[in-house]
Motif scaffolding. Structure first.
Motif, PDB file in Angstrom:
ATOM      1  N   LEU A   2       7.041  -3.647 -10.361  1.00 30.28           N
ATOM      2  CA  LEU A   2       6.685  -2.491  -9.541  1.00 30.28           C
ATOM      3  C   LEU A   2       5.785  -1.550 -10.330  1.00 30.28           C
ATOM      4  N   LEU A   3       4.635  -1.210  -9.754  1.00 25.54           N
ATOM      5  CA  LEU A   3       3.794  -0.152 -10.305  1.00 25.54           C
ATOM      6  C   LEU A   3       4.139   1.133  -9.569  1.00 25.54           C
ATOM      7  N   LEU A   4       4.650   2.116 -10.285  1.00 25.69           N
ATOM      8  CA  LEU A   4       5.052   3.379  -9.691  1.00 25.69           C
ATOM      9  C   LEU A   4       4.037   4.454 -10.057  1.00 25.69           C
ATOM     10  N   LEU A   5       3.384   5.008  -9.042  1.00 22.38           N
ATOM     11  CA  LEU A   5       2.431   6.098  -9.238  1.00 22.38           C
ATOM     12  C   LEU A   5       3.205   7.413  -9.270  1.00 22.38           C
ATOM     13  N   GLU A   6       2.928   8.216 -10.296  1.00 20.22           N
ATOM     14  CA  GLU A   6       3.599   9.497 -10.443  1.00 20.22           C
ATOM     15  C   GLU A   6       2.571  10.590 -10.699  1.00 20.22           C
ATOM     16  N   ARG A   7       2.895  11.788 -10.268  1.00 18.87           N
ATOM     17  CA  ARG A   7       2.004  12.931 -10.497  1.00 18.87           C
ATOM     18  C   ARG A   7       2.797  14.066 -11.117  1.00 18.87           C
ATOM     19  N   ARG A   8       2.074  14.945 -11.803  1.00 18.46           N
ATOM     20  CA  ARG A   8       2.715  16.090 -12.455  1.00 18.46           C
ATOM     21  C   ARG A   8       1.938  17.345 -12.132  1.00 18.46           C
ATOM     22  N   PHE A   9       2.670  18.416 -11.905  1.00 16.25           N
ATOM     23  CA  PHE A   9       2.054  19.739 -11.831  1.00 16.25           C
ATOM     24  C   PHE A   9       2.984  20.722 -12.514  1.00 16.25           C
ATOM     25  N   SER A  10       2.475  21.394 -13.517  1.00 13.78           N
ATOM     26  CA  SER A  10       3.248  22.448 -14.162  1.00 13.78           C
ATOM     27  C   SER A  10       2.282  23.519 -14.638  1.00 13.78           C
ATOM     28  N   LEU A  11       2.787  24.745 -14.713  1.00 13.11           N
ATOM     29  CA  LEU A  11       1.931  25.840 -15.159  1.00 13.11           C
ATOM     30  C   LEU A  11       1.505  25.638 -16.607  1.00 13.11           C
ATOM     31  N   ALA A  12       2.367  25.035 -17.413  1.00  7.09           N
ATOM     32  CA  ALA A  12       2.053  24.872 -18.827  1.00  7.09           C
ATOM     33  C   ALA A  12       1.084  23.721 -19.079  1.00  7.09           C
ATOM     34  N   ARG A  13       1.243  22.599 -18.315  1.00  9.37           N
ATOM     35  CA  ARG A  13       0.492  21.386 -18.621  1.00  9.37           C
ATOM     36  C   ARG A  13      -0.529  21.009 -17.563  1.00  9.37           C
ATOM     37  N   GLY A  14      -0.543  21.725 -16.452  1.00 10.58           N
ATOM     38  CA  GLY A  14      -1.547  21.466 -15.430  1.00 10.58           C
ATOM     39  C   GLY A  14      -1.237  20.236 -14.602  1.00 10.58           C
ATOM     40  N   ILE A  15      -2.287  19.697 -13.969  1.00  5.04           N
ATOM     41  CA  ILE A  15      -2.139  18.544 -13.096  1.00  5.04           C
ATOM     42  C   ILE A  15      -2.323  17.251 -13.890  1.00  5.04           C
ATOM     43  N   GLY A  16      -1.567  16.220 -13.530  1.00  4.23           N
ATOM     44  CA  GLY A  16      -1.685  14.940 -14.213  1.00  4.23           C
ATOM     45  C   GLY A  16      -1.164  13.819 -13.344  1.00  4.23           C
ATOM     46  N   MET A  17      -1.405  12.608 -13.765  1.00  4.14           N
ATOM     47  CA  MET A  17      -0.919  11.432 -13.054  1.00  4.14           C
ATOM     48  C   MET A  17      -0.673  10.324 -14.053  1.00  4.14           C
ATOM     49  N   ARG A  18       0.174   9.382 -13.691  1.00  2.00           N
ATOM     50  CA  ARG A  18       0.387   8.215 -14.530  1.00  2.00           C
ATOM     51  C   ARG A  18       0.918   7.081 -13.651  1.00  2.00           C
ATOM     52  N   ILE A  19       0.898   5.872 -14.238  1.00  2.00           N
ATOM     53  CA  ILE A  19       1.473   4.702 -13.581  1.00  2.00           C
ATOM     54  C   ILE A  19       2.462   4.080 -14.549  1.00  2.00           C
ATOM     55  N   ARG A  20       3.682   3.832 -14.059  1.00  6.71           N
ATOM     56  CA  ARG A  20       4.690   3.115 -14.825  1.00  6.71           C
ATOM     57  C   ARG A  20       4.852   1.713 -14.262  1.00  6.71           C
ATOM     58  N   ARG A  21       4.954   0.716 -15.125  1.00  8.06           N
ATOM     59  CA  ARG A  21       5.228  -0.653 -14.709  1.00  8.06           C
ATOM     60  C   ARG A  21       6.708  -0.939 -14.951  1.00  8.06           C
ATOM     61  N   ILE A  22       7.418  -1.177 -13.865  1.00  5.87           N
ATOM     62  CA  ILE A  22       8.870  -1.373 -13.909  1.00  5.87           C
ATOM     63  C   ILE A  22       9.182  -2.827 -13.568  1.00  5.87           C
ATOM     64  N   ALA A  23       9.972  -3.476 -14.382  1.00  4.40           N
ATOM     65  CA  ALA A  23      10.319  -4.876 -14.144  1.00  4.40           C
ATOM     66  C   ALA A  23      11.095  -5.001 -12.838  1.00  4.40           C
ATOM     67  N   GLY A  24      10.605  -5.861 -11.943  1.00  2.00           N
ATOM     68  CA  GLY A  24      11.286  -6.067 -10.676  1.00  2.00           C
ATOM     69  C   GLY A  24      12.698  -6.590 -10.850  1.00  2.00           C
ATOM     70  N   ALA A  25      12.911  -7.361 -11.906  1.00  2.68           N
ATOM     71  CA  ALA A  25      14.242  -7.916 -12.162  1.00  2.68           C
ATOM     72  C   ALA A  25      15.269  -6.842 -12.502  1.00  2.68           C
ATOM     73  N   ASP A  26      14.802  -5.647 -12.884  1.00  2.00           N
ATOM     74  CA  ASP A  26      15.726  -4.563 -13.224  1.00  2.00           C
ATOM     75  C   ASP A  26      16.236  -3.831 -11.989  1.00  2.00           C
ATOM     76  N   ILE A  27      15.586  -4.015 -10.850  1.00  2.00           N
ATOM     77  CA  ILE A  27      15.943  -3.268  -9.640  1.00  2.00           C
ATOM     78  C   ILE A  27      17.108  -3.954  -8.939  1.00  2.00           C
ATOM     79  N   ARG A  28      18.228  -3.259  -8.917  1.00  2.00           N
ATOM     80  CA  ARG A  28      19.445  -3.784  -8.295  1.00  2.00           C
ATOM     81  C   ARG A  28      20.395  -2.618  -8.065  1.00  2.00           C
ATOM     82  N   PRO A  29      21.367  -2.769  -7.194  1.00  2.00           N
ATOM     83  CA  PRO A  29      22.280  -1.671  -6.906  1.00  2.00           C
ATOM     84  C   PRO A  29      22.959  -1.136  -8.158  1.00  2.00           C
TER      85      PRO A  29
END
Length: 338
Positions: free
Chosen positions: A245-272
């Protein structure tokens, strides 16, 4: 004072989508301005595990254009479906130049979404569309504020009410009003998730501070969480053919401003019951050609490589932009691992 002004501007940018006084919907002529460099003034094309291929800044005389929350491409890799968080569909076809770079949007249509009663709703709380997935003969849409995942018939979604809904499994009382079902994805049928629909909340957290998430059907049906850190919140995601899974994430904070990143998460790790994390493969801040990045999709190009397309939500603000950016995924290059 300069820092304060910059922070105040960023706060206004992401404060929320302005009301749109607009026509009922129909064809929309979209003007596209090419973005040739992801880092202005630089010829660099490699950023983490991604290679920048080109981008577009989109505008239109149609006031409905904007607030893009998610995008999904059809199997031909040209036709797309997008949802706007104002409760509208955006459909169209991407155009490319002679070198294969993004060049424009053709045959665009913006149509109001219908609720379960077959009516349109101008109030954002009822039709705040955030996530989108194409699954068989349905288009699935996740909504926040009135938290749900509705299923629209495909074809016919533009002019039809949903003909079903999928139980979200996450107790609604645990979901924040404007921070809930942001990412909606379909897992490959070839992995243990077996083609299941998966949701990840934007900034609705459990007692340990992790983002709430769920597999909505199939053999691994159940709730899990995604580790939350560095002020980044989930905004979209897409499964790769190998099941990651590629998870798109965004950040907004007064200290660090706007940002974005992508995390690659192993599909095999996703389970209840799992708490999943992943490797950061891409990260950018306001010094790059980004905005409020909300949508992500992936497809296998003709040369066999995986292309990613991201879109931004401009909140219908004159201070923001509607962007469409294209990258090639290059495995083997990592930024960091938590």
């Amino acid at each position: 004072m300069k820092c304060f002004c910059r922070a105040t501007m960023l706060m206004l940018l992401l404060a929320g989508c302005a009301a749109v006084d607009a026509p009922e919907g129909g064809p929309a002529e979209i003007h596209a301005t090419a973005i040739s460099a992801f880092k202005p003034g630089s010829e660099q094309t490699r950023f983490g595990a991604l290679e920048f291929l080109g981008g577009l800044e989109l505008s239109s005389s149609n006031p409905l254009l904007g607030a893009m929350s998610a995008i999904r491409f059809r199997s031909d890799q040209h036709h797309f479906v997008s949802v706007l968080d104002t409760g509208h569909w955006l459909t169209g076809t991407i155009e490319r130049d002679g070198e294969g770079r993004l060049n424009g949007i053709a045959d665009a249509r913006i149509m109001p979404m219908l609720d379960r009663l077959g009516e349109t709703d101008t109030g954002k709380s009822a039709m705040d569309a955030e996530g989108l997935a194409l699954k068989g003969d349905h288009v699935l849409v996740s909504y926040e504020q009135y938290h749900r995942v509705d299923a629209y018939p495909d074809p016919g979604f533009e002019t039809s009410p949903p003909d079903g809904t999928i139980p979200i499994l996450i107790p609604r009382k645990k979901l924040r009003g404007n921070r809930s079902l942001e990412a909606l994805m379909i897992a490959p049928s070839s992995i243990p998730l077996s083609g299941a629909t998966v949701v990840v909340a934007e900034d609705s957290l459990d007692e340990q501070g992790n983002m709430l998430a769920a597999v909505l059907e199939g053999p691994l049906k159940g709730r899990f969480t995604v580790r939350h850190y560095d002020d980044f919140d989930a905004s979209d995601g897409v499964f790769l053919p190998d099941g990651d899974l590629l998870l798109l994430e965004r950040r907004f904070s007064l200290a660090r401003g706007i940002g974005m990143r992508i995390r690659r998460i192993a599909g095999a790790d996703i389970r209840p019951g799992a708490v999943v994390d992943g490797t950061i493969i891409f990260e950018a801040n306001s010094s790059y050609q980004i905005d409020n990045m909300e949508g992500l999709d992936a497809f296998r190009a003709a040369d066999g490589t995986t292309h990613l397309i991201m879109v931004s939500d401009d909140n219908h603000s004159i201070l923001q932009r509607s962007l469409m950016l294209e990258f090639r995924l290059r495995d083997g290059s990592l930024i960091s691992q938590k």
